[in-house]
Scaffold this motif. Sequence first.
Motif, PDB file in Angstrom:
ATOM      1  N   THR A   8       0.845  -1.202   0.000  1.00 28.84           N
ATOM      2  CA  THR A   8       0.000   0.000   0.000  1.00 28.84           C
ATOM      3  C   THR A   8       0.877   1.248   0.000  1.00 28.84           C
ATOM      4  O   THR A   8       0.483   2.283  -0.525  1.00 28.84           O
ATOM      5  CB  THR A   8      -0.946   0.027   1.223  1.00 28.84           C
ATOM      6  OG1 THR A   8      -0.192  -0.248   2.395  1.00 28.84           O
ATOM      7  CG2 THR A   8      -2.059  -0.988   1.094  1.00 28.84           C
ATOM      8  N   ALA A   9       2.079   1.155   0.546  1.00 28.81           N
ATOM      9  CA  ALA A   9       2.970   2.320   0.635  1.00 28.81           C
ATOM     10  C   ALA A   9       3.502   2.774  -0.723  1.00 28.81           C
ATOM     11  O   ALA A   9       3.608   3.965  -0.990  1.00 28.81           O
ATOM     12  CB  ALA A   9       4.135   2.017   1.581  1.00 28.81           C
ATOM     13  N   ASP A  12       0.597   3.213  -5.446  1.00 28.03           N
ATOM     14  CA  ASP A  12       0.140   4.305  -6.315  1.00 28.03           C
ATOM     15  C   ASP A  12       1.290   4.910  -7.108  1.00 28.03           C
ATOM     16  O   ASP A  12       1.154   5.173  -8.302  1.00 28.03           O
ATOM     17  CB  ASP A  12      -0.572   5.393  -5.506  1.00 28.03           C
ATOM     18  CG  ASP A  12      -1.941   4.920  -5.013  1.00 28.03           C
ATOM     19  OD1 ASP A  12      -2.451   3.912  -5.543  1.00 28.03           O
ATOM     20  OD2 ASP A  12      -2.491   5.559  -4.097  1.00 28.03           O
ATOM     21  N   GLU A  13       2.402   5.096  -6.443  1.00 25.47           N
ATOM     22  CA  GLU A  13       3.577   5.682  -7.105  1.00 25.47           C
ATOM     23  C   GLU A  13       4.015   4.823  -8.294  1.00 25.47           C
ATOM     24  O   GLU A  13       4.311   5.330  -9.367  1.00 25.47           O
ATOM     25  CB  GLU A  13       4.708   5.801  -6.067  1.00 25.47           C
ATOM     26  CG  GLU A  13       6.014   6.272  -6.626  1.00 25.47           C
ATOM     27  CD  GLU A  13       7.161   6.058  -5.642  1.00 25.47           C
ATOM     28  OE1 GLU A  13       8.294   5.875  -6.118  1.00 25.47           O
ATOM     29  OE2 GLU A  13       6.923   6.061  -4.415  1.00 25.47           O
ATOM     30  N   VAL A  14       4.013   3.512  -8.125  1.00 27.88           N
ATOM     31  CA  VAL A  14       4.429   2.603  -9.194  1.00 27.88           C
ATOM     32  C   VAL A  14       3.335   2.481 -10.260  1.00 27.88           C
ATOM     33  O   VAL A  14       3.602   2.590 -11.456  1.00 27.88           O
ATOM     34  CB  VAL A  14       4.780   1.203  -8.621  1.00 27.88           C
ATOM     35  CG1 VAL A  14       5.039   0.205  -9.738  1.00 27.88           C
ATOM     36  CG2 VAL A  14       5.998   1.310  -7.706  1.00 27.88           C
ATOM     37  N   ALA A  15       2.093   2.283  -9.840  1.00 26.18           N
ATOM     38  CA  ALA A  15       0.996   2.010 -10.778  1.00 26.18           C
ATOM     39  C   ALA A  15       0.627   3.226 -11.630  1.00 26.18           C
ATOM     40  O   ALA A  15       0.111   3.072 -12.728  1.00 26.18           O
ATOM     41  CB  ALA A  15      -0.225   1.517 -10.021  1.00 26.18           C
ATOM     42  N   GLU A  16       0.874   4.429 -11.133  1.00 31.01           N
ATOM     43  CA  GLU A  16       0.434   5.618 -11.863  1.00 31.01           C
ATOM     44  C   GLU A  16       1.502   6.188 -12.786  1.00 31.01           C
ATOM     45  O   GLU A  16       1.272   7.192 -13.446  1.00 31.01           O
ATOM     46  CB  GLU A  16      -0.047   6.680 -10.865  1.00 31.01           C
ATOM     47  CG  GLU A  16      -1.352   6.255 -10.193  1.00 31.01           C
ATOM     48  CD  GLU A  16      -1.758   7.128  -9.037  1.00 31.01           C
ATOM     49  OE1 GLU A  16      -1.076   8.149  -8.774  1.00 31.01           O
ATOM     50  OE2 GLU A  16      -2.759   6.784  -8.377  1.00 31.01           O
ATOM     51  N   ARG A  17       2.653   5.558 -12.841  1.00 25.02           N
ATOM     52  CA  ARG A  17       3.704   6.093 -13.714  1.00 25.02           C
ATOM     53  C   ARG A  17       3.374   5.822 -15.175  1.00 25.02           C
ATOM     54  O   ARG A  17       2.568   4.968 -15.502  1.00 25.02           O
ATOM     55  CB  ARG A  17       5.072   5.518 -13.334  1.00 25.02           C
ATOM     56  CG  ARG A  17       5.184   4.027 -13.564  1.00 25.02           C
ATOM     57  CD  ARG A  17       6.578   3.511 -13.362  1.00 25.02           C
ATOM     58  NE  ARG A  17       7.055   3.804 -12.023  1.00 25.02           N
ATOM     59  CZ  ARG A  17       8.065   3.201 -11.442  1.00 25.02           C
ATOM     60  NH1 ARG A  17       8.709   2.262 -12.078  1.00 25.02           N
ATOM     61  NH2 ARG A  17       8.453   3.519 -10.241  1.00 25.02           N
ATOM     62  N   ASP A  18       4.024   6.584 -16.066  1.00 22.75           N
ATOM     63  CA  ASP A  18       3.830   6.367 -17.499  1.00 22.75           C
ATOM     64  C   ASP A  18       4.454   5.039 -17.899  1.00 22.75           C
ATOM     65  O   ASP A  18       5.395   4.572 -17.273  1.00 22.75           O
ATOM     66  CB  ASP A  18       4.485   7.503 -18.304  1.00 22.75           C
ATOM     67  CG  ASP A  18       3.644   8.770 -18.252  1.00 22.75           C
ATOM     68  OD1 ASP A  18       2.464   8.684 -17.858  1.00 22.75           O
ATOM     69  OD2 ASP A  18       4.161   9.838 -18.595  1.00 22.75           O
ATOM     70  N   GLY A  19       3.938   4.478 -18.974  1.00 23.54           N
ATOM     71  CA  GLY A  19       4.455   3.200 -19.445  1.00 23.54           C
ATOM     72  C   GLY A  19       3.597   2.064 -18.948  1.00 23.54           C
ATOM     73  O   GLY A  19       2.470   2.263 -18.498  1.00 23.54           O
ATOM     74  N   ILE A  20       4.142   0.861 -19.034  1.00 20.58           N
ATOM     75  CA  ILE A  20       3.377  -0.346 -18.700  1.00 20.58           C
ATOM     76  C   ILE A  20       3.810  -0.902 -17.349  1.00 20.58           C
ATOM     77  O   ILE A  20       4.995  -1.010 -17.063  1.00 20.58           O
ATOM     78  CB  ILE A  20       3.568  -1.423 -19.788  1.00 20.58           C
ATOM     79  CG1 ILE A  20       3.045  -0.901 -21.135  1.00 20.58           C
ATOM     80  CG2 ILE A  20       2.865  -2.723 -19.399  1.00 20.58           C
ATOM     81  CD1 ILE A  20       3.359  -1.798 -22.315  1.00 20.58           C
ATOM     82  N   VAL A  21       2.814  -1.228 -16.548  1.00 26.92           N
ATOM     83  CA  VAL A  21       3.037  -1.888 -15.268  1.00 26.92           C
ATOM     84  C   VAL A  21       2.177  -3.149 -15.276  1.00 26.92           C
ATOM     85  O   VAL A  21       0.967  -3.074 -15.492  1.00 26.92           O
ATOM     86  CB  VAL A  21       2.625  -0.984 -14.076  1.00 26.92           C
ATOM     87  CG1 VAL A  21       2.823  -1.715 -12.754  1.00 26.92           C
ATOM     88  CG2 VAL A  21       3.389   0.332 -14.094  1.00 26.92           C
ATOM     89  N   LEU A  22       2.806  -4.302 -15.101  1.00 28.65           N
ATOM     90  CA  LEU A  22       2.056  -5.557 -14.963  1.00 28.65           C
ATOM     91  C   LEU A  22       2.034  -5.918 -13.488  1.00 28.65           C
ATOM     92  O   LEU A  22       3.023  -5.714 -12.778  1.00 28.65           O
ATOM     93  CB  LEU A  22       2.731  -6.687 -15.738  1.00 28.65           C
ATOM     94  CG  LEU A  22       2.575  -6.691 -17.249  1.00 28.65           C
ATOM     95  CD1 LEU A  22       3.238  -7.917 -17.837  1.00 28.65           C
ATOM     96  CD2 LEU A  22       1.120  -6.656 -17.659  1.00 28.65           C
ATOM     97  N   LEU A  23       0.924  -6.456 -13.045  1.00 29.10           N
ATOM     98  CA  LEU A  23       0.794  -6.848 -11.644  1.00 29.10           C
ATOM     99  C   LEU A  23       0.390  -8.309 -11.549  1.00 29.10           C
ATOM    100  O   LEU A  23      -0.447  -8.772 -12.325  1.00 29.10           O
ATOM    101  CB  LEU A  23      -0.269  -5.998 -10.950  1.00 29.10           C
ATOM    102  CG  LEU A  23      -0.017  -4.503 -10.942  1.00 29.10           C
ATOM    103  CD1 LEU A  23      -1.197  -3.777 -10.338  1.00 29.10           C
ATOM    104  CD2 LEU A  23       1.251  -4.176 -10.176  1.00 29.10           C
ATOM    105  N   LYS A  54       4.543  -7.418  -7.974  1.00 30.90           N
ATOM    106  CA  LYS A  54       3.895  -8.557  -7.324  1.00 30.90           C
ATOM    107  C   LYS A  54       3.199  -8.036  -6.067  1.00 30.90           C
ATOM    108  O   LYS A  54       3.780  -7.280  -5.308  1.00 30.90           O
ATOM    109  CB  LYS A  54       4.922  -9.624  -6.954  1.00 30.90           C
ATOM    110  CG  LYS A  54       5.486 -10.324  -8.197  1.00 30.90           C
ATOM    111  CD  LYS A  54       6.446 -11.434  -7.861  1.00 30.90           C
ATOM    112  CE  LYS A  54       5.831 -12.677  -7.319  1.00 30.90           C
ATOM    113  NZ  LYS A  54       5.065 -13.506  -8.257  1.00 30.90           N
ATOM    114  N   VAL A  55       1.939  -8.443  -5.904  1.00 30.92           N
ATOM    115  CA  VAL A  55       1.168  -8.042  -4.730  1.00 30.92           C
ATOM    116  C   VAL A  55       0.793  -9.304  -3.963  1.00 30.92           C
ATOM    117  O   VAL A  55       0.027 -10.136  -4.455  1.00 30.92           O
ATOM    118  CB  VAL A  55      -0.112  -7.269  -5.133  1.00 30.92           C
ATOM    119  CG1 VAL A  55      -0.913  -6.886  -3.891  1.00 30.92           C
ATOM    120  CG2 VAL A  55       0.240  -6.029  -5.953  1.00 30.92           C
ATOM    121  N   ASP A  56       1.356  -9.445  -2.763  1.00 29.80           N
ATOM    122  CA  ASP A  56       1.031 -10.571  -1.886  1.00 29.80           C
ATOM    123  C   ASP A  56      -0.322 -10.263  -1.240  1.00 29.80           C
ATOM    124  O   ASP A  56      -0.428  -9.390  -0.391  1.00 29.80           O
ATOM    125  CB  ASP A  56       2.122 -10.728  -0.833  1.00 29.80           C
ATOM    126  CG  ASP A  56       1.859 -11.879   0.128  1.00 29.80           C
ATOM    127  OD1 ASP A  56       0.712 -12.365   0.199  1.00 29.80           O
ATOM    128  OD2 ASP A  56       2.805 -12.270   0.835  1.00 29.80           O
TER     129      ASP A  56
END
Length: 122
Positions: A8-9, A12-23, A54-56
Motif C-alpha cells: 500500500t505504501a 500508487d507511485e508505481v501504478a500511476e507512472r507512465d508506461g506499462i506496469v504488470l501486476l 507482485k502483490v502478496d
Amino acid sequence: MATVELTTANFDEVAERDGIVLLDFWADWCGPCKRFAPVYERSSEKHPEIVFGKVDTEAQQELGAKFNIRSIPTVMAIKDGVIVYAQPGALPESALENLIEQVEKLDMEEVRQQMGDHEHKH
C-alpha cells in the motif's frame, strides 16, 4: 528488471507512472501462483522497460480488496495509469507475451476516449 514487491505504501507511485506496469496478485499458499511465478520472472527479464509488480494478497489485503481480487493469481496490466486488463488465472508464457504485445500496441488516446464514452452511457 526483476519483479518489484508492491505494498500500500508504494503502489500508487508505481501504478500511476507512465508506461506499462504488470501486476501479479498472488499468495504463498496458492499452488497456481507458485507455478506462474517463474513464468512471470522470466518475462520480467525479457522486458526491462516494463515494471513487473507482485502483490502478496495475504500481506496486502487492502490492495486485494481495492481491486476486488476474488481469485488468484490475477494478472493486471496498467498502461499510463489506466487499468487495461485484469483477469484471474495463471497465464502460460506465450499468453503472457501476447498480453504484453497487445498492451504495448494500445493507443491510450483511443482507450481514454472509449472509457469516456462508456462512462457517459451510464
